[in-house]
Design a protein around this motif. Structure first.
Motif, PDB file in Angstrom:
ATOM      1  N   PRO A   1       0.824  -1.291   0.031  1.00  0.00           N
ATOM      2  CA  PRO A   1      -0.053   0.045  -0.038  1.00  0.00           C
ATOM      3  C   PRO A   1       0.817   1.544   0.104  1.00  0.00           C
ATOM      4  CG  PRO A   1      -0.823  -1.549   1.543  1.00  0.00           C
ATOM      5  CD  PRO A   1       0.609  -1.892   1.110  1.00  0.00           C
ATOM      6  N   ILE A   2       0.259   2.353  -0.694  1.00  0.00           N
ATOM      7  CA  ILE A   2       0.841   3.668  -0.644  1.00  0.00           C
ATOM      8  C   ILE A   2       0.339   4.383   0.555  1.00  0.00           C
ATOM      9  CG2 ILE A   2       1.701   3.741  -2.875  1.00  0.00           C
ATOM     10  CD1 ILE A   2      -0.684   5.674  -3.267  1.00  0.00           C
ATOM     11  N   GLY A   3      -0.548   3.763   1.687  1.00  0.00           N
ATOM     12  CA  GLY A   3      -1.084   4.681   2.664  1.00  0.00           C
ATOM     13  C   GLY A   3      -2.173   3.700   3.385  1.00  0.00           C
TER      14      GLY A   3
ATOM     15  N   ALA B   1       6.675   1.532   0.529  1.00  0.00           N
ATOM     16  CA  ALA B   1       5.190   1.808  -0.031  1.00  0.00           C
ATOM     17  C   ALA B   1       5.442   1.625  -1.663  1.00  0.00           C
ATOM     18  CB  ALA B   1       4.839   3.329   0.209  1.00  0.00           C
ATOM     19  N   GLY B   2       4.129   1.070  -1.887  1.00  0.00           N
ATOM     20  CA  GLY B   2       3.859   1.095  -3.529  1.00  0.00           C
ATOM     21  C   GLY B   2       4.700  -0.075  -4.337  1.00  0.00           C
ATOM     22  N   THR B   3       5.183   0.099  -5.248  1.00  0.00           N
ATOM     23  CA  THR B   3       5.817  -0.625  -6.102  1.00  0.00           C
ATOM     24  C   THR B   3       7.416  -0.564  -6.041  1.00  0.00           C
ATOM     25  OG1 THR B   3       4.127  -0.814  -7.536  1.00  0.00           O
ATOM     26  CG2 THR B   3       6.269  -1.435  -8.603  1.00  0.00           C
TER      27      THR B   3
ATOM     28  N   SER C   1      11.472   4.593  -8.013  1.00  0.00           N
ATOM     29  CA  SER C   1      12.034   5.432  -6.995  1.00  0.00           C
ATOM     30  C   SER C   1      12.555   4.968  -5.770  1.00  0.00           C
ATOM     31  CB  SER C   1      11.449   6.824  -6.816  1.00  0.00           C
ATOM     32  OG  SER C   1      11.278   7.686  -8.012  1.00  0.00           O
ATOM     33  N   ASP C   2      12.721   3.628  -5.806  1.00  0.00           N
ATOM     34  CA  ASP C   2      13.160   2.866  -4.758  1.00  0.00           C
ATOM     35  C   ASP C   2      14.180   2.010  -5.043  1.00  0.00           C
ATOM     36  OD1 ASP C   2      11.276   3.616  -2.820  1.00  0.00           O
ATOM     37  OD2 ASP C   2       9.640   2.482  -3.128  1.00  0.00           O
ATOM     38  N   PRO C   3      14.922   1.235  -4.104  1.00  0.00           N
ATOM     39  CA  PRO C   3      16.017   0.270  -4.625  1.00  0.00           C
ATOM     40  C   PRO C   3      15.388  -1.171  -5.464  1.00  0.00           C
ATOM     41  CG  PRO C   3      16.162   0.475  -2.223  1.00  0.00           C
ATOM     42  CD  PRO C   3      14.933   1.382  -2.818  1.00  0.00           C
TER      43      PRO C   3
ATOM     44  N   PRO D   1      -0.360  -1.243  -5.746  1.00  0.00           N
ATOM     45  CA  PRO D   1      -0.437   0.246  -5.830  1.00  0.00           C
ATOM     46  C   PRO D   1       0.945   0.906  -6.264  1.00  0.00           C
ATOM     47  CG  PRO D   1      -1.150  -0.721  -3.840  1.00  0.00           C
ATOM     48  CD  PRO D   1      -0.722  -1.729  -4.396  1.00  0.00           C
ATOM     49  N   SER D   2       1.034   2.045  -6.975  1.00  0.00           N
ATOM     50  CA  SER D   2       2.013   3.003  -7.348  1.00  0.00           C
ATOM     51  C   SER D   2       1.496   4.299  -7.114  1.00  0.00           C
ATOM     52  CB  SER D   2       2.773   2.671  -8.243  1.00  0.00           C
ATOM     53  OG  SER D   2       3.920   3.321  -8.398  1.00  0.00           O
ATOM     54  N   ALA D   3       2.414   5.441  -6.409  1.00  0.00           N
ATOM     55  CA  ALA D   3       1.704   6.754  -6.365  1.00  0.00           C
ATOM     56  C   ALA D   3       1.661   7.365  -7.872  1.00  0.00           C
ATOM     57  CB  ALA D   3       2.621   7.471  -5.592  1.00  0.00           C
ATOM     58  N   VAL D   4       2.486   6.799  -8.618  1.00  0.00           N
ATOM     59  CA  VAL D   4       2.505   7.435 -10.130  1.00  0.00           C
ATOM     60  C   VAL D   4       1.204   7.171 -10.737  1.00  0.00           C
ATOM     61  CG1 VAL D   4       3.667   7.252 -12.298  1.00  0.00           C
ATOM     62  CG2 VAL D   4       4.590   6.225 -10.319  1.00  0.00           C
ATOM     63  N   LEU D   5       0.790   6.053 -10.850  1.00  0.00           N
ATOM     64  CA  LEU D   5      -0.575   5.707 -11.687  1.00  0.00           C
ATOM     65  C   LEU D   5      -1.590   6.563 -10.377  1.00  0.00           C
ATOM     66  CD1 LEU D   5      -0.164   2.167 -12.685  1.00  0.00           C
ATOM     67  CD2 LEU D   5       0.363   4.359 -13.926  1.00  0.00           C
TER      68      LEU D   5
ATOM     69  N   TYR E   1       7.769  13.059  -8.663  1.00  0.00           N
ATOM     70  CA  TYR E   1       7.512  12.794  -7.131  1.00  0.00           C
ATOM     71  C   TYR E   1       8.323  14.025  -6.253  1.00  0.00           C
ATOM     72  CZ  TYR E   1       6.407   7.782  -7.249  1.00  0.00           C
ATOM     73  OH  TYR E   1       5.560   6.500  -7.489  1.00  0.00           O
ATOM     74  N   GLU E   2       7.701  14.539  -5.446  1.00  0.00           N
ATOM     75  CA  GLU E   2       8.240  15.691  -4.954  1.00  0.00           C
ATOM     76  C   GLU E   2       8.018  15.649  -3.261  1.00  0.00           C
ATOM     77  OE1 GLU E   2      10.355  17.440  -4.320  1.00  0.00           O
ATOM     78  OE2 GLU E   2      10.361  18.862  -5.940  1.00  0.00           O
ATOM     79  N   SER E   3       9.148  16.184  -2.544  1.00  0.00           N
ATOM     80  CA  SER E   3       8.634  16.214  -1.161  1.00  0.00           C
ATOM     81  C   SER E   3       7.986  17.635  -0.805  1.00  0.00           C
ATOM     82  CB  SER E   3      10.200  16.461  -0.451  1.00  0.00           C
ATOM     83  OG  SER E   3      10.584  17.730  -0.153  1.00  0.00           O
TER      84      SER E   3
ATOM     85  N   ALA F   1      -1.214  15.836  -6.099  1.00  0.00           N
ATOM     86  CA  ALA F   1      -1.991  14.843  -5.318  1.00  0.00           C
ATOM     87  C   ALA F   1      -1.320  14.562  -4.152  1.00  0.00           C
ATOM     88  CB  ALA F   1      -2.130  13.476  -6.177  1.00  0.00           C
ATOM     89  N   ARG F   2      -1.797  14.737  -3.081  1.00  0.00           N
ATOM     90  CA  ARG F   2      -0.905  14.770  -1.532  1.00  0.00           C
ATOM     91  C   ARG F   2      -1.847  13.501  -0.791  1.00  0.00           C
ATOM     92  NH1 ARG F   2      -1.045  16.756   3.588  1.00  0.00           N
ATOM     93  NH2 ARG F   2      -3.075  17.542   3.291  1.00  0.00           N
ATOM     94  N   GLU F   3      -1.055  13.142  -0.162  1.00  0.00           N
ATOM     95  CA  GLU F   3      -1.442  11.714   0.964  1.00  0.00           C
ATOM     96  C   GLU F   3      -2.566  10.936   0.066  1.00  0.00           C
ATOM     97  OE1 GLU F   3       0.879  11.933   2.941  1.00  0.00           O
ATOM     98  OE2 GLU F   3      -0.250  11.967   4.703  1.00  0.00           O
ATOM     99  N   LEU F   4      -2.377  10.605  -1.050  1.00  0.00           N
ATOM    100  CA  LEU F   4      -3.388   9.682  -1.520  1.00  0.00           C
ATOM    101  C   LEU F   4      -3.692   8.324  -0.719  1.00  0.00           C
ATOM    102  CD1 LEU F   4      -2.381   9.915  -5.315  1.00  0.00           C
ATOM    103  CD2 LEU F   4      -4.105  11.090  -4.291  1.00  0.00           C
ATOM    104  N   THR F   5      -4.909   7.970  -0.628  1.00  0.00           N
ATOM    105  CA  THR F   5      -5.185   6.587   0.136  1.00  0.00           C
ATOM    106  C   THR F   5      -5.090   7.002   1.519  1.00  0.00           C
ATOM    107  OG1 THR F   5      -3.360   5.318   0.306  1.00  0.00           O
ATOM    108  CG2 THR F   5      -4.595   5.369  -1.822  1.00  0.00           C
TER     109      THR F   5
HETATM  110  N1  SAM Z   1       7.766   3.100  -4.727  1.00  0.00           N
HETATM  111  C1  SAM Z   1       6.751   4.227  -4.438  1.00  0.00           C
HETATM  112  C2  SAM Z   1       5.524   3.994  -5.667  1.00  0.00           C
HETATM  113  O1  SAM Z   1       5.437   3.015  -6.218  1.00  0.00           O
HETATM  114  O2  SAM Z   1       4.745   4.754  -5.403  1.00  0.00           O
HETATM  115  C3  SAM Z   1       7.403   5.454  -4.431  1.00  0.00           C
HETATM  116  C4  SAM Z   1       8.522   5.517  -3.707  1.00  0.00           C
HETATM  117  S1  SAM Z   1       9.238   7.199  -3.458  1.00  0.00           S
HETATM  118  C5  SAM Z   1      10.499   6.653  -2.566  1.00  0.00           C
HETATM  119  C6  SAM Z   1       8.301   8.090  -2.301  1.00  0.00           C
HETATM  120  C7  SAM Z   1       7.441   9.261  -3.284  1.00  0.00           C
HETATM  121  O3  SAM Z   1       6.405   8.737  -3.854  1.00  0.00           O
HETATM  122  C8  SAM Z   1       7.131  10.144  -2.301  1.00  0.00           C
HETATM  123  O4  SAM Z   1       8.002  11.139  -1.962  1.00  0.00           O
HETATM  124  C9  SAM Z   1       5.808  10.963  -3.002  1.00  0.00           C
HETATM  125  O5  SAM Z   1       6.464  11.783  -3.824  1.00  0.00           O
HETATM  126  C10 SAM Z   1       5.420   9.516  -3.430  1.00  0.00           C
HETATM  127  N2  SAM Z   1       4.082   9.306  -3.001  1.00  0.00           N
HETATM  128  C11 SAM Z   1       4.328   8.050  -2.017  1.00  0.00           C
HETATM  129  N3  SAM Z   1       3.201   7.698  -1.469  1.00  0.00           N
HETATM  130  C12 SAM Z   1       2.234   8.676  -1.812  1.00  0.00           C
HETATM  131  C13 SAM Z   1       0.760   9.134  -1.543  1.00  0.00           C
HETATM  132  N4  SAM Z   1       0.254   8.584  -0.676  1.00  0.00           N
HETATM  133  N5  SAM Z   1       0.357  10.101  -2.142  1.00  0.00           N
HETATM  134  C14 SAM Z   1       1.037  10.902  -3.163  1.00  0.00           C
HETATM  135  N6  SAM Z   1       2.449  10.751  -3.308  1.00  0.00           N
HETATM  136  C15 SAM Z   1       2.743   9.661  -2.813  1.00  0.00           C
END
Ligand code: SAM
Length: 236
Positions: free
Chosen positions: A20-22, A93-95, A99-101, A122-126, A168-170, A193-197
């Motif tokens: 999950p991304i959240g 989080a995510g895939t 942007s992960d190892p 899940p992945s935040a991109v999609l 992706y941005e901080s 898009a912030r804090e999705l899910t």
């Molecule tokens: N592997 C992850 C993926 O598949 O989404 C991404 C990992 S990358 C290190 C982390 C970045 O993904 C965050 O800084 C943010 O830009 C984005 N991200 C992760 N979770 C998110 C969320 N719930 N809502 C929006 N952006 C998110």
């Protein structure tokens, strides 16, 4: 008998498992079962992954796998796989790999003729792209923009990009990034898009100018994905 893992004669299988991304419910049933069945789970931050494992009563052993130990740990994981043990790789989080190892480990595994299988999720991109309101038939994913060197060059390259752009941005840099993108790309349509899910999920849509102005007044927190219209975007 293992239900989800593949039965192989000698070597183990490397499973790339999206998490999950959240919202902890956003994981497939197959992934939960597989995480119970494998011999070892490689995770970026084992404390963070433990929360997910506890939620699903998964007691499989965890081992850390970060960008800074991936060469050393990667070698050890390949030994484990060569001994016939199955390994699942997850990220915070995510895939994994987005942007992960991961890339290095997949290369090592393929060089050893180890089977690599994806358990998608899940992945935040999609997730961000689908709620942006911008075209999603063709898009480019930029990951994080460089911080110093090459940052301006990269932004100038993006100005030429016809497809929808996902970045992706901080929260600490979003204000600066929106301002810089507006200066170089012009007043394009975009979505933050912030804090999705998650509990404080929000999607702010507008032009780069609107979003940069909003960003000046707002105290940003949480995880952010930015989606920007490509240069060929025309409102229909
Ligand atoms: N592997 C992850 C993926 O598949 O989404 C991404 C990992 S990358 C290190 C982390 C970045 O993904 C965050 O800084 C943010 O830009 C984005 N991200 C992760 N979770 C998110 C969320 N719930 N809502 C929006 N952006 C998110």
């Amino acid at each position: 008998m293992k239900v989800n893992a593949i039965e192989t004669d000698s070597k183990g299988v490397l499973y790339i498992v999206s998490t999950p991304i959240g919202n902890l419910e956003d994981i497939t049933r197959r992934s939960v079962e597989l995480l119970k069945e494998v011999d070892l789970i490689a995770a970026e931050d084992t404390r963070r992954t433990r929360i997910l494992l506890n939620h699903y009563d998964i007691s499989t052993r965890l081992s850390s796998f970060h960008s800074y130990n991936q060469e050393k740990k990667g070698g050890r994981f390949i030994e484990t796989l060569n001994e016939g043990k199955d390994l699942a790789l997850v990220s915070d989080a995510g895939t994994p790999g987005i942007s992960d190892p991961l890339y290095h480990l997949v290369q090592l595994a393929l060089a050893e003729e180890i089977i690599v299988q994806a358990l998608p999720g899940p992945s935040a991109v999609l997730a961000a792209l689908t709620v942006s309101g911008l075209p999603m038939d063709r898009f480019v994913f930029e990951g994080f923009l460089p911080l110093k060197k090459k940052r301006q060059t990269r932004i100038k390259e993006l100005a030429e990009e016809k497809r929808t752009i996902v970045i992706y941005e901080s929260p600490h840099r979003i204000q600066k990034t929106l301002r810089e993108l507006h200066e170089v790309l012009g007043n394009r349509k975009a979505a933050v898009a912030r804090e999705l899910t998650k509990m404080y999920e929000e999607v702010i849509r507008g032009t780069l100018q609107d979003l940069a102005a909003t960003a000046e007044k707002k105290k940003w927190k949480g995880e952010i994905t930015l989606v920007i219209a490509g240069s060929s975007f025309k409102e229909s």
